[in-house]
Scaffold this motif. Structure first.
Motif, PDB file in Angstrom:
ATOM      1  N   GLU A  73      -4.931  -4.092   6.238  1.00 19.56           N
ATOM      2  CA  GLU A  73      -4.212  -2.826   6.168  1.00 19.56           C
ATOM      3  C   GLU A  73      -2.761  -2.934   6.588  1.00 19.56           C
ATOM      4  O   GLU A  73      -1.935  -2.126   6.187  1.00 19.56           O
ATOM      5  CB  GLU A  73      -4.906  -1.791   7.055  1.00 19.56           C
ATOM      6  N   ASP A  74      -2.472  -3.914   7.427  1.00 19.71           N
ATOM      7  CA  ASP A  74      -1.105  -4.014   7.925  1.00 19.71           C
ATOM      8  C   ASP A  74      -0.196  -4.778   6.974  1.00 19.71           C
ATOM      9  O   ASP A  74       1.008  -4.853   7.170  1.00 19.71           O
ATOM     10  CB  ASP A  74      -1.082  -4.704   9.299  1.00 19.71           C
ATOM     11  N   GLU A  75      -0.790  -5.334   5.963  1.00 16.08           N
ATOM     12  CA  GLU A  75      -0.007  -6.098   5.014  1.00 16.08           C
ATOM     13  C   GLU A  75       0.858  -5.157   4.174  1.00 16.08           C
ATOM     14  O   GLU A  75       0.399  -4.099   3.747  1.00 16.08           O
ATOM     15  CB  GLU A  75      -0.961  -6.843   4.089  1.00 16.08           C
ATOM     16  N   PHE A  76       2.102  -5.555   3.939  1.00 15.27           N
ATOM     17  CA  PHE A  76       2.958  -4.689   3.135  1.00 15.27           C
ATOM     18  C   PHE A  76       2.538  -4.777   1.672  1.00 15.27           C
ATOM     19  O   PHE A  76       2.337  -5.858   1.146  1.00 15.27           O
ATOM     20  CB  PHE A  76       4.431  -5.081   3.309  1.00 15.27           C
ATOM     21  N   PRO A  77       2.384  -3.635   1.043  1.00 12.47           N
ATOM     22  CA  PRO A  77       1.915  -3.659  -0.346  1.00 12.47           C
ATOM     23  C   PRO A  77       2.989  -4.189  -1.289  1.00 12.47           C
ATOM     24  O   PRO A  77       4.173  -3.980  -1.073  1.00 12.47           O
ATOM     25  CB  PRO A  77       1.622  -2.181  -0.631  1.00 12.47           C
ATOM     26  N   ASN A 275      -0.570   3.513   2.171  1.00 12.19           N
ATOM     27  CA  ASN A 275      -0.196   3.459   3.586  1.00 12.19           C
ATOM     28  C   ASN A 275      -1.026   4.453   4.420  1.00 12.19           C
ATOM     29  O   ASN A 275      -0.875   5.664   4.320  1.00 12.19           O
ATOM     30  CB  ASN A 275       1.303   3.760   3.723  1.00 12.19           C
ATOM     31  N   THR A 277      -1.024   4.912   7.654  1.00 10.89           N
ATOM     32  CA  THR A 277      -0.272   5.577   8.718  1.00 10.89           C
ATOM     33  C   THR A 277       0.280   6.906   8.225  1.00 10.89           C
ATOM     34  O   THR A 277       0.201   7.926   8.911  1.00 10.89           O
ATOM     35  CB  THR A 277       0.913   4.679   9.165  1.00 10.89           C
ATOM     36  N   ILE A 278       0.842   6.891   7.015  1.00 13.22           N
ATOM     37  CA  ILE A 278       1.423   8.125   6.475  1.00 13.22           C
ATOM     38  C   ILE A 278       0.313   9.101   6.069  1.00 13.22           C
ATOM     39  O   ILE A 278       0.446  10.315   6.252  1.00 13.22           O
ATOM     40  CB  ILE A 278       2.364   7.832   5.284  1.00 13.22           C
ATOM     41  N   MET A 314       9.823   8.424   5.462  1.00  8.18           N
ATOM     42  CA  MET A 314       8.685   7.491   5.456  1.00  8.18           C
ATOM     43  C   MET A 314       8.404   6.862   4.094  1.00  8.18           C
ATOM     44  O   MET A 314       7.825   5.792   4.008  1.00  8.18           O
ATOM     45  CB  MET A 314       7.432   8.209   5.945  1.00  8.18           C
ATOM     46  N   ASP A 316       8.646   4.667   1.195  1.00  6.15           N
ATOM     47  CA  ASP A 316       9.360   3.407   1.009  1.00  6.15           C
ATOM     48  C   ASP A 316       9.265   2.956  -0.455  1.00  6.15           C
ATOM     49  O   ASP A 316       9.173   3.785  -1.354  1.00  6.15           O
ATOM     50  CB  ASP A 316       8.787   2.355   1.958  1.00  6.15           C
TER      51      ASP A 316
HETATM   52  C1  LIG Z   1       3.487   2.597   6.603  1.00  2.00           C
HETATM   53  O1  LIG Z   1       4.502   3.551   6.775  1.00  2.00           O
HETATM   54  C2  LIG Z   1       5.106   3.533   8.066  1.00  2.00           C
HETATM   55  C3  LIG Z   1       6.049   4.712   8.152  1.00  2.00           C
HETATM   56  O2  LIG Z   1       7.009   4.687   7.125  1.00  2.00           O
HETATM   57  C4  LIG Z   1       5.797   2.181   8.266  1.00  2.00           C
HETATM   58  O3  LIG Z   1       6.392   2.132   9.538  1.00  2.00           O
HETATM   59  C5  LIG Z   1       4.791   1.075   8.099  1.00  2.00           C
HETATM   60  O4  LIG Z   1       5.428  -0.183   8.171  1.00  2.00           O
HETATM   61  C6  LIG Z   1       4.059   1.201   6.773  1.00  2.00           C
HETATM   62  N1  LIG Z   1       2.990   0.226   6.732  1.00  2.00           N
HETATM   63  C7  LIG Z   1       2.795  -0.590   5.680  1.00  2.00           C
HETATM   64  C8  LIG Z   1       1.669  -1.531   5.792  1.00  2.00           C
HETATM   65  O5  LIG Z   1       3.497  -0.546   4.687  1.00  2.00           O
END
Ligand SMILES: *[C@@H]1O[C@H](CO)[C@@H](O)[C@H](O)[C@H]1NC(C)=O
Ligand SMILES: *[C@@H]1O[C@H](CO)[C@@H](O)[C@H](O)[C@H]1NC(C)=O
Ligand SMILES: *[C@@H]1O[C@H](CO)[C@@H](O)[C@H](O)[C@H]1NC(C)=O
Length: 356
Positions: A73-77, A275, A277-278, A314, A316
């Motif tokens: 889950e923490d991996e950036f997509p 994401n 978190t969002i 938020m 991205d």
């Molecule tokens: C999810 O979004 C938050 C808030 O924008 C950001 O800090 C975080 O890095 C994002 N996580 C991923 C895995 O992209």
């Protein structure tokens, strides 16, 4: 307008004082680099993919919807990670950066099928008018519904869906023109070796050099929510939308059309980039009191600038917002081979589509 989607309302949030508007156009000419970079998995304009390699499940190799895959889950997509190959030697493209703002779309869809057409309205694959099938045609319907944030309905009726989308474009990239563009020499060689009367040979070429090239793409991110309406509520919303050339000024009346008694289901809020978190932020911060139980609703963003500013910060560039794929036809100078090639690609598309 695409046939399947009966109504699309676009409302712009442009807080000119709060947002600095960024709009840059630059022209980029990319010349062929080294040969080892000809094959890759990242999003490269003009490169070719074989759409049949992952047909029915392209959403697994593109970040287009919030699916619950098992990956970290923490991996950036990555917006795009399908295997692709450079076929043009010197293609040039135009890159446009998105404006720093959130745009809201409301899509009114009579049926579940229209909802899927609407969700994928910015995706085109030459040879099919059902691009969603290439992305998730292999999925069972319950799985698709979960991904869209809605539950399987006991009523099992097919009416009606409203998709709310708030998106922020990071950048749009589009090929300039293919006139004067040269083809990589290994592709030239393969084309002249290809036997145009032999379907098996054409398919072999497709597997090695692809079926479609990337003509344009859009990256960014968006948050979405599906509302399942009762028929009369849907009809009322539709006439409200038709009657008004409206913009944000009348947000309270629009919101009242999303009251409980018009709805069968309020879907979960999801992020295209997946994401979590969002998504959790949305569940906490967008609770709407107009439902029997407080439910998170994107409509909260209609009348709360602070929330929309937080969201804007938020969003991205983790998702693919649009993609246009065109067949490799322009590569072929031999007219007969080109005709045969396109025929096989388009025939195969139809076959895969029917079976998806
Ligand atoms: C999810 O979004 C938050 C808030 O924008 C950001 O800090 C975080 O890095 C994002 N996580 C991923 C895995 O992209
Ligand atoms: C691409 O390369 C070919 C051959 O090297 C040349 O004729 C053509 O003008 C070039 N096109 C562009 C757009 O640079
Ligand atoms: C091309 O394929 C056709 C059909 O399979 C075959 O009859 C023909 O001999 C092939 N031509 C060459 C040059 O291999």
């Amino acid at each position: 307008m695409r046939r399947g989607v009966s109504n699309i309302v676009t409302i712009f949030y442009a807080f000119s004082k709060m947002f600095t508007v960024l709009f840059i156009i630059c022209l980029r000419v990319a010349f062929s680099a080294s040969d080892e970079s000809d094959l890759g998995y990242s999003l490269s304009i003009g490169n070719a993919i074989n759409v049949f390699a992952n047909y029915g499940d392209l959403s697994q190799v593109t970040q287009v919807i919030s699916a619950d895959y098992d990956d970290d889950e923490d991996e950036f997509p990555e917006p795009f990670s399908e295997k692709n190959i450079k076929v043009f030697l010197n293609v040039s493209s135009k890159e446009t950066l998105g404006e720093d703002r959130v745009e809201m779309n409301i899509l009114l869809c009579e049926t579940f099928d229209e909802l899927l057409d609407g969700y994928f309205q910015n995706f085109q694959i030459e040879g099919t008018d059902k691009p969603w099938k290439a992305f998730m045609g292999d999925w069972i319907q319950d799985e698709i519904m979960r991904t869209l944030g809605i539950d399987v309905d006991i009523a099992r009726d097919n009416c009606c869906y409203v998709l709310l989308k708030l998106s922020k474009v990071h950048k749009t990239v589009k090929i300039d023109s293919l006139e004067q563009v040269a083809v990589k020499s290994y592709v030239e060689k393969a084309m002249s070796a290809m036997n145009g009367s032999d379907v098996a040979d054409i398919r072999k070429f497709m597997r090695s050099y692809g079926t479609h090239y990337i003509d344009s793409y859009v990256t960014g991110n968006f948050v979405y929510q599906v509302f399942k309406f009762k028929r009369y509520g849907y009809n009322m919303l539709r006439s409200y939308v038709r009657d008004q050339k409206h913009h944000t000024d009348n947000s309270d009346r629009l919101r009242s059309h999303f009251a409980s008694n018009f709805l069968r289901q309020v879907g979960d809020i999801r992020l295209a980039s997946g994401n979590k978190t969002i998504e959790a932020w949305a569940r906490r911060n967008l609770l709407d009191s107009q439902y029997l139980y407080y439910r998170p609703s994107l409509l909260r963003l209609f009348y709360n600038n602070a929330l929309i500013l937080s969201l804007n910060r938020m969003l991205d560039d983790g998702a693919l917002l649009g993609l246009s794929l065109k067949t490799l036809a322009p590569l072929f100078k031999d007219e007969e081979k080109r005709r045969k090639y396109v025929e096989v690609v388009e025939n195969d598309m139809k076959l895969w589509e029917v079976n998806a």
